[in-house]
Design a protein around this motif. Structure first.
Motif, mmCIF file in Angstrom:
data_model
loop_
_atom_site.group_PDB
_atom_site.id
_atom_site.type_symbol
_atom_site.label_atom_id
_atom_site.label_comp_id
_atom_site.label_asym_id
_atom_site.label_seq_id
_atom_site.Cartn_x
_atom_site.Cartn_y
_atom_site.Cartn_z
ATOM 1 N N GLU A 1 14.293 -28.387 40.890
ATOM 2 C CA GLU A 1 15.137 -29.544 40.606
ATOM 3 C C GLU A 1 15.652 -29.484 39.177
ATOM 4 O O GLU A 1 14.966 -29.008 38.273
ATOM 5 N N LYS A 2 16.837 -29.993 38.976
ATOM 6 C CA LYS A 2 17.468 -29.860 37.667
ATOM 7 C C LYS A 2 16.655 -30.526 36.555
ATOM 8 O O LYS A 2 16.523 -29.993 35.461
ATOM 9 N N LYS A 3 16.068 -31.672 36.837
ATOM 10 C CA LYS A 3 15.344 -32.365 35.770
ATOM 11 C C LYS A 3 14.096 -31.582 35.347
ATOM 12 O O LYS A 3 13.699 -31.621 34.197
ATOM 13 N N ASP A 4 13.543 -30.807 36.305
ATOM 14 C CA ASP A 4 12.415 -29.947 35.947
ATOM 15 C C ASP A 4 12.878 -28.763 35.107
ATOM 16 O O ASP A 4 12.175 -28.303 34.217
ATOM 17 N N VAL A 5 14.071 -28.266 35.424
ATOM 18 C CA VAL A 5 14.599 -27.123 34.690
ATOM 19 C C VAL A 5 14.735 -27.475 33.207
ATOM 20 O O VAL A 5 14.465 -26.666 32.328
ATOM 21 N N TYR A 6 15.113 -28.719 32.945
ATOM 22 C CA TYR A 6 15.316 -29.137 31.558
ATOM 23 C C TYR A 6 14.012 -29.416 30.827
ATOM 24 O O TYR A 6 13.970 -29.443 29.614
ATOM 25 N N THR A 7 12.953 -29.673 31.581
ATOM 26 C CA THR A 7 11.739 -30.115 30.904
ATOM 27 C C THR A 7 10.551 -29.177 31.083
ATOM 28 O O THR A 7 9.596 -29.262 30.328
ATOM 29 N N LYS A 8 10.594 -28.315 32.079
ATOM 30 C CA LYS A 8 9.399 -27.500 32.335
ATOM 31 C C LYS A 8 9.714 -26.021 32.184
ATOM 32 O O LYS A 8 10.739 -25.541 32.685
ATOM 33 N N MET A 9 8.801 -25.311 31.550
ATOM 34 C CA MET A 9 8.976 -23.885 31.290
ATOM 35 C C MET A 9 9.108 -23.068 32.576
ATOM 36 O O MET A 9 10.047 -22.299 32.753
ATOM 37 N N GLU A 10 8.158 -23.259 33.517
ATOM 38 C CA GLU A 10 8.164 -22.444 34.736
ATOM 39 C C GLU A 10 9.441 -22.669 35.528
ATOM 40 O O GLU A 10 10.072 -21.733 36.003
ATOM 41 N N ALA A 11 9.789 -23.952 35.633
ATOM 42 C CA ALA A 11 10.991 -24.281 36.406
ATOM 43 C C ALA A 11 12.205 -23.597 35.797
ATOM 44 O O ALA A 11 13.061 -23.060 36.508
ATOM 45 N N LEU A 12 12.266 -23.564 34.469
ATOM 46 C CA LEU A 12 13.394 -22.922 33.788
ATOM 47 C C LEU A 12 13.437 -21.435 34.107
ATOM 48 O O LEU A 12 14.490 -20.882 34.433
ATOM 49 N N ILE A 13 12.260 -20.806 34.057
ATOM 50 C CA ILE A 13 12.206 -19.367 34.329
ATOM 51 C C ILE A 13 12.661 -19.075 35.756
ATOM 52 O O ILE A 13 13.514 -18.226 35.991
ATOM 53 N N TYR A 14 12.087 -19.818 36.703
ATOM 54 C CA TYR A 14 12.455 -19.563 38.098
ATOM 55 C C TYR A 14 13.917 -19.888 38.358
ATOM 56 O O TYR A 14 14.603 -19.173 39.071
#
Lengths: 172, 410
Positions: free
Chosen positions: B314-327
């Protein structure tokens, strides 16, 4: 007793011996191959045999493996036994210089267009086909576009991690 | 007059002798409902032979797919049978999940079932009302269009688009269904049965409609099977083959429904089968919705499987979480390796068995992807069906087979 993959394999090896080979099971579907000379014999047997009854041709297509010398093109048949509800995948390989494979149109009317499509994209010459001409591409086309020698731009090319992304190193 | 013919107009060689007329139906003809051509040879009004030409909107999807990461192939599947895009999307996701050996949560399965059955209703509704149009009953088409709109609004609420939906992700949905989506679903379930009833009242026992469709474009079960028919067209010929029952996917085994079958395989039977299937779809949606309401607490929030390598976060996780950004980065850039394997998966599309034959060699894109398009396979029977029938029947047969050019040409 309902039909199982082991039983199909047994029946096929009893009938064709060493000629049917490369049995494998991927995601539950039995897959095997036979020399292209006997593709019709195998399919006729699968069709007629009272136990096997593979009388529905689900799909027919080809795959190009440019690295396999002498067996570059694989024609893949997906057959379905609607009574016992079991599917199998049957492959024949052919060389690309003379890609002649016997047509299945006598057995399955549905093979007509599917073989035309396969010819259109891979150039597999289905011997005995009633009307083997291009179907989706223009008639004037003089190459077989799905073969691997005609690549599209690689959207996932590996050279793009590195310099452009500040990770250093270059592939050139 | 005869002098004119002889002296001024140069007729092609042999045309005086010719007893039949060549007629082009298509590529862009109102009666074809899609871009494909039929070269029909008619003797008076009777069809002597028909030759089909397809490929006018061929877009080389199979080739393009060989250079795309999995998630980018979903929009390609939209454009196959665009009357029921969500089924194609789900079929593709299910194929990927089979290859990746992903097990989706039950709630995801049920949500998918709802969307797929809505798509089936939309598909059948269009097909059947178009058969009405071709027999001269234009009003039913306009009438039901309003209710297809309700379905499209539900899609819109779930994924943001209407026709080419690109709905869902590998592993589930991009977001949980909103309350509005469920409200709209309830509205649809509430209003639609009355509409369908009225639709049937207008056509099913309509004298003109029956006269036009009964006996038009029939095909026997044996021929249909040999021609590779699937879906409503095969069932209208009397064969109860349905992928949802024979090889259940997305938890279809949890639902109680029937497979309507016809007898003669003519236009009227195809119409009846599609109508009955809409009733079955409605019942499946109701059952699925009831099952979804049974999920409580954290379970009621589940809308995707837990597979961070493949499920776009989810986009909000991409902005706040490291793993989400990497994936997110890896998936978007297509840097996820797909396990090697060979898989065939099929779903019951609007027109029949929609199959995906996917070969992966362990790279980042499919090595080969082939779509088994039901429409393409059964359209070849058209020349046999149309032969000997009247021209006007042949037009109804075209629409009642539900030929979608996008699906035919891939």
């Amino acid at each position: 007793m309902s039909l199982t993959n082991d039983l199909i394999k047994q029946r096929l090896t009893d009938k064709f011996g060493e000629q049917v080979s490369a049995f494998s099971e991927s995601y539950g579907m039995l897959s095997f191959e036979a020399p292209k000379e006997i593709n019709l014999k195998v399919m006729q047997f699968l069709y007629d045999d009272a136990e096997l009854r593979f009388q529905f041709l689900t799909d027919l297509t080809a795959v190009h493996y440019p690295d396999q010398q002498g067996r570059e093109l694989a024609v893949v048949y997906h057959l379905h036994n609607l009574v016992d509800n079991i599917r199998i995948r049957f492959k024949v390989f052919t060389g690309i210089s003379q890609p002649d494979v016997f047509t299945a149109t006598r057995l399955y009317e549905s093979a007509n267009w599917m073989e035309r499509e396969t010819f259109d994209f891979y150039g597999v010459n289905f011997v005995g086909h009633p009307n083997l001409k291009r179907i989706l591409n223009v008639d004037e086309m003089d190459y077989f576009p799905m073969r691997k020698e005609y690549p599209l731009e690689d959207q996932t090319r590996r050279d793009k991690d590195d310099e452009m992304f500040g990770r250093g190193g270059s592939v050139w | 007059m005869s002098e004119l013919t002889h002296h001024n107009i140069k007729l092609p060689e042999g045309s005086i002798e010719k007893q039949t007329t060549t007629l082009n139906l298509g590529p862009t003809h109102p009666a074809t409902h899609g871009v494909f051509q039929n070269i029909i040879e008619v003797d008076g009004e009777r069809i002597v032979s028909a030759e089909q030409t397809v490929g006018y909107i061929h877009r080389a999807f199979e080739k393009i797919a060989e250079r795309r990461p999995l998630y980018q192939i979903t929009p390609l599947t939209d454009r196959l049978n665009y009357c029921s895009s969500p089924i194609n999307n789900m079929g593709w996701h299910l194929t990927c999940e089979k290859l990746l050996k992903v097990k989706t949560p039950k709630r995801v399965d049920y949500l998918r079932v709802i969307i797929m059955e809505l798509a089936r209703i939309a598909d059948h509704l269009i097909c059947n009302s178009i058969v009405g149009v071709d027999t001269g009953a234009l009003s039913v088409f306009f009438y039901v269009m309003e209710y297809r709109e309700l379905i499209y609004e539900i899609y819109e609420e779930v994924c943001g688009s209407r026709l080419t939906t690109n709905i869902g992700r590998i592993g589930g949905f991009e977001r949980n269904f909103s309350n509005t989506a469920f409200t709209k679903l309830e509205k649809f379930l509430d209003e639609y049965p009355k509409v369908l009833k009225e639709f049937e009242k207008l056509l099913t026992r309509n004298r003109i409609f029956m006269e036009r469709t009964i006996g038009a474009g029939p095909i026997a079960a044996e021929r249909a099977l040999n021609y590779g028919f699937t879906g409503p067209n095969l069932r209208a010929a009397g064969v109860d083959y349905d992928v949802r029952v024979h090889s259940p996917y997305s938890s279809y085994e949890d639902f109680d429904f029937q497979i309507p079958v016809g007898k003669t395989g003519d236009c009227y039977d195809r119409f009846l089968v599609r109508n009955l299937e809409m009733w079955e779809s409605l019942s499946i949606i109701t059952q699925a919705y009831r099952k979804i309401q049974e999920f409580k607490g954290a379970e009621a929030e589940v809308y995707h499987a837990d597979i961070p390598e493949y499920y776009l976060p989810e986009k909000k996780d991409v902005y706040t979480k490291m793993e989400a950004l990497i994936y997110h980065f890896k998936i978007i850039m297509g840097e996820t390796e797909i396990p090697a394997g060979e898989v065939y998966h099929s779903v019951e599309g609007g027109n029949g068995e929609l199959g995906f034959y996917l070969i992966s060699d362990g790279g980042r894109t499919p090595y080969r992807l082939h779509f088994r398009r039901p429409c393409f396979i059964y359209y070849q029977a058209y020349s046999e069906i149309a032969k000997g029938s009247m021209l006007s029947d042949a037009v109804i047969t075209l629409s009642s087979l539900n030929l979608i050019a996008g699906e035919m040409d891939a």
